[in-house]
Enzyme design. Structure first.
Site, PDB file in Angstrom:
ATOM      1  N   GLU A 125      -7.007  -7.689  -1.433  1.00  0.00           N
ATOM      2  CA  GLU A 125      -7.511  -7.313   0.029  1.00  0.00           C
ATOM      3  C   GLU A 125      -9.006  -6.900   0.029  1.00  0.00           C
ATOM      4  OE1 GLU A 125      -5.663  -4.993   2.640  1.00  0.00           O
ATOM      5  OE2 GLU A 125      -3.294  -5.517   2.202  1.00  0.00           O
TER       6      GLU A 125
ATOM      7  N   GLU B  77       0.724  -1.447  -0.058  1.00  0.00           N
ATOM      8  CA  GLU B  77      -0.160   0.114   0.004  1.00  0.00           C
ATOM      9  C   GLU B  77       0.752   1.115   0.024  1.00  0.00           C
ATOM     10  OE1 GLU B  77      -2.940  -0.396   3.071  1.00  0.00           O
ATOM     11  OE2 GLU B  77      -4.154  -1.908   1.761  1.00  0.00           O
TER      12      GLU B  77
END
Ligand code: NAG
Ligand code: NAG
Ligand code: NAG
Ligand code: NAG
Ligand code: NAG
Ligand code: NAG
Ligand code: NAG
Length: 893
Positions: free
Chosen positions: A555, A458
């Site tokens: 995710e 991320e």
């Protein structure tokens, strides 16, 4: 010329020890630098929290508020000391190295009072030359650990003199420590939104002395590629030899690999002073089976023995590794308005089904526990997963972890250990990272199961979406980003793997598009490129129409609470278990998390009042149910888009890895398996929503029921019958049954029915309009030749709290032991539709064949697999059965 006789041989799989081992594992002496705590026994491999618990300095750190009350532990300096004796024989060797497979993290290492080395990265194997520092007889080895918390603060302070690299501290809710991005240590050990702060310290992997005159094999790096023209596999092997103080004598390396019915041997000369020796071995295709991911075939592995010998066999070093013959490709071809992003294994496009693995344990030494690792991977295997993502805020897992993944066909998406932060790019930091990449890529890239390496978790998104408010200085941080993940990590990775393994810079990212856009793409969350992470805590999570349609969902997930029994391992005070208690609030690290859980529950269910004795368990059950249902809706929505491409270009989704597989403490988290190993409803549901063949449906914004069949099978399937039924909540006989015959291509998804819900619901048993959506629901099954071939499924056309649920007479009719291994059959009966039947085995550890399901038949038989010795009677006494109405305010129990 030196004479080369190897003293100790170490290898990484099937370790082959020579006559004498110089392991320094075992009991060490432990104290803090001020000797406030002294004469403690330290275990190596191990760590400070484990040691303080076993020495009874600390109680169970996983209970109560111990994450807060132990904050002094990582602020001390801890000293591990070991006396050991050495023979004259050992001192005769030219090279004598002290090897640490893992030092966590900042240690000064002293031998007989002299400092011989330092460490600063828990992911690096440290080699210290001790040839002239050892003496015959007793020697004293001392490892003095600095406080990681203080080192990271100091480094952040130093860094801030040029510029601050955020985030400096985690949110207050984490009760964590600051500036973990300054150091190369498990990033989650300073706390995460699902985990406590336990900044570990210790010798977390093996320590030993290695002695040789010439060299030993350090790493065997290998990969396989296909040569179709010649009908062979090309097995490329690089053997890395340990450097020698004198010359590495010339010699040879013999490679031998056992195939199905024969063995192939190849001998390569080692010229003097070679550090890397390469070999190309051709393996006829017909001599081996393919390695396939879980669900697609066998996972055959072939033993490759690498034997280095020098000086006419006077020095020998052997390593054995296993080879799986498979090709993994990441396909990024134009599709829609972007590129596809999917894995092909052995030429077969494979939808990746799985989850995200957080560290096996928050204490790295306990993360080596083989039983725990096996249980996790078996759970993945048994719930039809074919991929796990080893997430970038944890650790590069143990060899055992990847060995089992190889054996079970679980592909691994391997992050490098950088997560949710910006990182430095000064030379010191980059050199440190380079050591880590060098060691870990050589250690890991040969595993058959590892499909892809990703630079970080991320961080591209964090930079682009300005999580840390650095927009003004974007260029500075972008340059840092590229220096770290591209110039350093990617470059070194490609050197070691000869560009034959797959690398993406971040997850999520836009894959190839991110590279084209200079590695920080304009929208890393673009649904038409690469992978996407998606979380929604506001909108109705059971409404599929709000979901993204990415190429690959790496995710997504929701929080729930662990089981009552599990909570009771962390506190013995029942009042602590109320969701708004100080205790649960302390353990809820996700800001506003408990409120979100309650809001999700209240949208669908009637929680009893907080004074109702069912309240605590109701919140647990309903939170798990919402998590499971939402994850199911989302996963199936991704799966049904396998072959579907919308007009806007979205679709061709080829991966669904939900967040998160496991837990590292007892807390509200996104996990499917709780800290004690107990399966939440989600984990049971995964058996269904990840099944190879599914029938699924959702109601679109035109109020139509869209029914899809999804096949991950390798062959076309003909003459399936999809049965779409409508049930009244108070009737076990369907009001409507419609059959549709279906043929499915291998690896495809298909819309098989689309009908207005009121056309289906409009009948005598349901009534009409809104009432009908409250009286009835849809039930989906799939048959072939009369036999069921997919898990039953259901679509509930309104919020469950609005449904006219009846109170079924739901009972455990019988419990029978059916074999010596602790398998019991359990027969359930009901006189009415039972919504989300939940069985609990209380104190008897074990797993049910199914759980958390909708029962529309009078009698249903399932199985319980006990993990402890128990009898029919004991199990009957412990077993409880509940369902939605049992926990609802509207019904008294
Ligand atoms: C290693 O080399 C030294 C000479 O440098 C020699 O004395 C010794 O015997 C050798 N060790 C063995 C075990 O061969
Ligand atoms: C290790 O050796 C030192 C020095 O000889 C001695 O003081 C110490 O007590 C020894 N420690 C143990 C645990 O034997
Ligand atoms: C970032 O921008 C601010 C304001 O322009 C400036 O004061 C600061 O020094 C900059 N930091 C870096 C890292 O360049
Ligand atoms: C139990 O927990 C409640 C609420 O968390 C607290 O008020 C109470 O003092 C606790 N009781 C004991 C005995 O610790
Ligand atoms: C259908 O459900 C409603 C509400 O539970 C009930 O009143 C009605 O009798 C049911 N109809 C049939 C035919 O079962
Ligand atoms: C639908 O198909 C199932 C399975 O083949 C069969 O048992 C059932 O009778 C069929 N129902 C109708 C209405 O044709
Ligand atoms: C018990 O388990 C063992 C090992 O898993 C298996 O070989 C055996 O067949 C099982 N016995 C029964 C009665 O199921």
């Amino acid at each position: 010329m030196i004479s080369c006789v190897l003293f100790v041989i170490f290898s990484f799989i099937n370790t082959l020890y020579a006559q004498q081992s110089l392991s320094l594992n075992g009991k060490w002496e432990l104290r803090d630098s001020k000797s406030t705590y002294k004469n403690l026994i330290g275990n190596v491999p191990g760590g400070i929290y484990s040691d303080l618990m076993s020495n009874k300095v600390l109680g169970d750190i996983f209970s109560g508020y111990m994450d807060d009350t132990t904050k002094w532990v990582p602020r001390q300096e801890w000293i591990y000391t070991k006396n050991f004796t050495v023979t004259e024989e050992l001192l005769n060797f030219e090279n004598i190295n002290l090897m640490f497979d893992g030092l966590d993290t900042f240690a000064d290492v002293y031998l007989n009072g002299e400092r011989i080395g330092q460490s600063r990265n828990m992911f690096v194997q440290y080699t210290f030359d001790i040839a002239h520092k050892l003496k015959v007889g007793e020697n004293i080895l001392k490892v003095h650990f600095k406080s990681p918390v203080k080192v990271s603060e100091d480094l952040a302070e130093k860094q801030s003199q040029s510029y601050v690299i955020p985030p400096v501290c985690p949110p207050n809710e984490y009760h964590g420590e600051c500036s973990v991005n300054m150091i190369r240590k498990m990033q989650a050990s300073y706390a995460w939104d699902w985990g406590p702060s336990f900044p570990s310290v210790g010798i977390w992997k093996a320590v030993y002395i290695e002695a040789f005159n010439c060299s030993v094999i350090r790493h065997v790096v290998k990969d396989v590629v296909e040569d179709d023209k010649n009908d062979v596999w090309i097995l490329n092997v690089d053997v890395y030899l340990a450097p020698s103080k004198t010359t590495i004598a010339s010699g040879k390396i013999e490679f031998s690999i056992k195939l199905n019915n024969e063995a192939i041997t190849k001998v390569v000369d080692v010229p003097e002073n070679s550090i890397v020796v390469s070999a190309v071995i051709e393996v006829p295709k017909g001599s081996v089976h393919h390695w396939w991911p879980n669900g697609y075939g066998a996972h055959d592995l072939y033993l490759l023995k690498v034997r280095y010998s020098a000086e006419n066999e006077r020095e020998v070093s052997i390593k054995e590794v296993r080879v799986g013959f498979r090709i993994v490709e990441l396909v990024q071809d134009p599709v829609g308005n972007g590129y596809s992003f999917y894995f092909k294994v052995n030429d077969v496009p494979i939808f990746m089904k799985g989850s995200n693995e957080i560290p096996v344990d928050i204490l790295p030494e306990r993360g080596q526990d083989k039983k725990k690792i096996r249980t996790l991977l078996e759970t993945a295997r048994d719930t039809h997963m074919n991929m796990l993502r080893v997430w970038g805020g944890g650790v590069y897992e143990s060899d055992y972890f990847y060995d089992l993944a190889d054996e079970m066909g679980i592909l691994i998406w391997q992050d490098f250990m950088f997560a949710c932060a910006l990182y430095p790019s000064n030379n010191d930091f980059l050199e440190n990272v380079l050591d880590e990449v060098d060691y870990q890529v050589k250690r890991l890239s040969g595993y058959t199961s590892i499909a892809l390496f990703a630079g970080n978790n991320e961080n591209e998104g964090a930079l682009r979406d300005d999580w840390y408010h650095v927009r003004q200085n974007f260029t500075v941080f972008k340059n840092d980003y590229v220096k770290l993940y591209v110039d350093t990590i990617k470059n070194r990775f490609e050197e070691i793997t000869h560009k034959r393994r797959i690398f993406v810079a971040s997850s999520p990212s836009n894959g190839k598009k991110t590279e084209q856009e200079g590695y920080v793409s304009n929208n890393p969350y673009d649904q038409q490129y690469g992978d996407v992470h998606y979380y929604n805590y506001v909108l109705n999570p059971l409404n599929a129409n709000i979901l993204p349609i990415p190429r690959f969902a790496s995710e997504y997930g929701l929080q729930s609470l662990p089981a009552l029994e599990t909570w009771l391992t962390a506190t013995s005070n029942y009042s602590d278990l109320f969701i708004n208690s100080e205790f649960v609030t302390h353990r809820q690290h996700h800001p506003l998390g408990n409120g979100e859980i309650l809001a999700m529950i209240n949208r669908e269910f009637h929680l009893p009042h907080a004074t109702d004795q069912r309240y605590v368990e109701s919140v647990i059950y309903f939170s798990q149910l919402i998590q499971a249902l939402a994850t199911k809706v989302q996963t199936e929505y991704y799966r049904l888009h396998r072959s579907v491409i919308h007009q806007d270009g979205r679709g061709n989704t080829m991966g669904a890895l939900y967040w998160q597989l496991n837990d590292v403490w007892v807390a509200p988290t996104w996990s499917g398996i709780d800290f004690t190993g107990k399966w939440k409803i989600l984990q049971y549901n995964a058996q269904g929503f990840f099944a190879p063949l599914i029938i699924t449906g959702f109601i679109n914004i035109q109020n139509q029921l869209q029914v899809y069949v999804v096949s991950d099978l390798l062959v076309n399937t003909f003459s399936l019958t999809a049965s779409i039924k409508v049930f009244n909540w108070s009737d076990l006989t369907p009001a409507v049954e419609r059959n549709v015959s279906v043929n499915m291509d291998a690896g495809s998804s298909k819309l098989i029915m689309s009908a207005g819900i009121h056309d289906l619901l409009g009948n005598a048993k349901c009534g009409s309009g809104t009432t009908a959506t409250q009286n009835c629901f849809f039930h989906l099954s799939l048959y072939k030749s009369g036999a069921q071939v997919a898990p039953d499924n259901s679509v509930i056309p309104t919020n469950i709290r609005n449904c006219n649920l009846q109170n079924p007479n739901l009972k455990i009719n019988s419990v029978k032991k059916i074999n010596v291994n602790g398998t019991f059959s359990i027969e359930l009966t009901t006189d009415n539709v039972a919504l989300f039947v939940w069985l609990d085995s209380g104190k008897i550890l074990g797993r049910f064949s199914e759980n958390g399901f909708l029962q529309v038949v009078k009698k249903f038989t399932l199985f319980f697999y006990s993990q402890i010795e128990t009898s029919q009677d004991e199990l009957s006494k412990e077993l409880t059965i509940t369902s939605v109405v049992h926990y609802s305010q509207l019904f008294n129990h």
